[in-house]
Design a protein around this motif. Structure first.
Motif, PDB file in Angstrom:
ATOM      1  N   GLU A 174     102.863  23.313 -25.232  1.00 40.24           N
ATOM      2  CA  GLU A 174     103.486  24.244 -24.310  1.00 40.24           C
ATOM      3  C   GLU A 174     104.784  24.175 -25.204  1.00 40.24           C
ATOM      4  O   GLU A 174     105.104  25.641 -25.446  1.00 40.24           O
ATOM      5  N   GLU A 284     101.428  25.413 -15.785  1.00 41.62           N
ATOM      6  CA  GLU A 284     100.055  26.684 -16.643  1.00 41.62           C
ATOM      7  C   GLU A 284     100.097  28.059 -16.601  1.00 41.62           C
ATOM      8  O   GLU A 284      99.936  28.743 -17.527  1.00 41.62           O
ATOM      9  N   ALA A 285     101.291  27.886 -15.497  1.00 41.30           N
ATOM     10  CA  ALA A 285     102.045  29.580 -15.462  1.00 41.30           C
ATOM     11  C   ALA A 285     102.093  29.798 -16.542  1.00 41.30           C
ATOM     12  O   ALA A 285     102.287  31.234 -17.501  1.00 41.30           O
ATOM     13  N   ARG A 288      99.581  29.291 -19.447  1.00 40.21           N
ATOM     14  CA  ARG A 288      98.799  31.206 -19.805  1.00 40.21           C
ATOM     15  C   ARG A 288      99.924  32.159 -20.006  1.00 40.21           C
ATOM     16  O   ARG A 288      98.996  33.187 -21.121  1.00 40.21           O
ATOM     17  N   CYS A 289     101.283  32.491 -19.153  1.00 38.17           N
ATOM     18  CA  CYS A 289     101.963  34.074 -19.805  1.00 38.17           C
ATOM     19  C   CYS A 289     102.089  33.172 -22.070  1.00 38.17           C
ATOM     20  O   CYS A 289     102.001  34.115 -22.603  1.00 38.17           O
ATOM     21  N   ARG A 291     100.344  32.078 -24.252  1.00 34.11           N
ATOM     22  CA  ARG A 291      99.092  32.488 -24.644  1.00 34.11           C
ATOM     23  C   ARG A 291      99.039  33.819 -24.679  1.00 34.11           C
ATOM     24  O   ARG A 291      99.238  34.843 -25.551  1.00 34.11           O
ATOM     25  N   GLU A 292      99.616  34.706 -23.998  1.00 32.13           N
ATOM     26  CA  GLU A 292      99.221  35.962 -23.202  1.00 32.13           C
ATOM     27  C   GLU A 292     100.118  36.425 -24.075  1.00 32.13           C
ATOM     28  O   GLU A 292     100.237  37.743 -24.985  1.00 32.13           O
ATOM     29  N   THR A 302      99.273  38.134 -12.945  1.00 31.02           N
ATOM     30  CA  THR A 302      97.883  36.205 -12.146  1.00 31.02           C
ATOM     31  C   THR A 302      98.640  35.809 -11.419  1.00 31.02           C
ATOM     32  O   THR A 302      97.825  34.664 -10.254  1.00 31.02           O
TER      33      THR A 302
END
Length: 305
Positions: A174, A284-285, A288-289, A291-292, A302
């Motif tokens: 990350e 994890e949040a 995910r962010c 990567r977006e 989400t």
């Protein structure tokens, strides 16, 4: 003590509370402070918050006075509903009580128009003339002429990435992805002059009033990018009637091309604040962010709080 007396003698409020001279009812006030509803002798209600007794750390210097400065600055724009600051002391903040109501489509549309007017009122620079806090963490508000992308990378992403790494909240994976975004932030576009923004506009910091308006509370106010406030409204389940808010906002002040793709970029700041403050629970949040951001896919609200 009535409202007129309180306005004239704000420093007396702690003494009245200590000696139980004011009716005090505990209420929900977020995850940081202890909050209460105060009922004055004239029937007027006040929302007050203090640093919790027995907290692991003392109240940071300037914590409540900084919030008060931000509330006043937002209120000065005379655009969106912001409660009046009645008392701002090192150990206590008191503002006008907002009688809660229900979020309606009409209130959401009004909020979108009013938020656009707030942002349009502008700011002289990125940052602010007062020290910054986001949650309980300090935030660098050093005035900066920009451009926005460089300022955002250096003042809003990098400091909380470093803190998150220091507390072990993020892995090397990350961390490398966030560093990649910081290094290439100019490629995402969207540079604009500074807007007058709330700065911590997750849905919990919008109070839907009985008067049919949406009220802004708990700001981390500063000169920033207007897309940041809008992106944060989509976090943690999303604000009620978010589609109506955005449609009304865009009708009042259209957004620049590519704004949907930049939603996760603007959300990344607040999610890094969460890993810095609360640890790996939010790893994890963040992953995910970020990567977006890199994949160019817009955030979908989400992330749950």
């Amino acid at each position: 003590m009535d409202l007129a007396y309180l306005r004239a003698h704000p420093a007396h409020l702690p003494t009245f509370l200590t000696h139980q001279r004011i009716r005090e009812t505990p209420v929900s006030g977020g995850s940081i402070c202890a909050a209460s509803r105060l009922t004055l002798d004239d029937g007027h209600s006040v929302f007050a918050k203090t640093w919790p007794e027995g907290a692991a750390q003392p109240v940071p210097a300037g914590f409540f006075t900084t919030e008060a400065a931000g509330l006043r600055w937002l209120r000065d724009a005379d655009a969106v509903a912001v409660p009046e600051v009645l008392v701002a002391l090192p150990e206590l903040l008191a503002v006008d009580w907002i009688e809660p109501g229900e979020p309606t489509p009409a209130a959401a549309e009004r909020f979108g128009r009013e938020l656009a007017a707030l942002h349009r009122s502008g700011a002289p620079v990125f940052g602010a003339d007062w020290p910054g806090f986001v949650g309980a963490l300090d935030q660098d508000n050093t005035p900066d002429p920009g451009p926005w992308s460089t300022w955002f990378a250096q003042r809003r992403l990098l400091p909380y990435l470093r803190r998150s790494v220091d507390v072990g909240a993020l892995t090397a994976t990350e961390t490398a992805l966030v560093e990649r975004v910081i290094d290439t932030i100019g490629e995402y576009g969207g540079d604009e002059p500074p807007a007058r923004i709330h700065g911590d506009l997750w849905p919990g910091n919008v109070v839907w009033g009985l008067d049919g308006r949406a009220w802004l509370v708990d700001p981390a106010a500063h000169g920033g990018h207007r897309e940041t406030d809008l992106a944060q409204l989509a976090l943690f389940g999303g604000a009620p009637h978010l589609d109506r808010i955005l449609a009304a906002y865009r009708e009042a002040w259209p957004l620049a091309d590519g704004w949907r793709d930049r939603v996760p970029l603007h959300q990344l700041h607040l999610l890094l604040v969460h890993t810095a403050a609360f640890g790996a629970t939010w790893r994890e949040a963040v992953g995910r962010c970020v990567r977006e951001v890199i994949d160019g896919t817009p955030g979908r609200a989400t992330v749950e709080r």
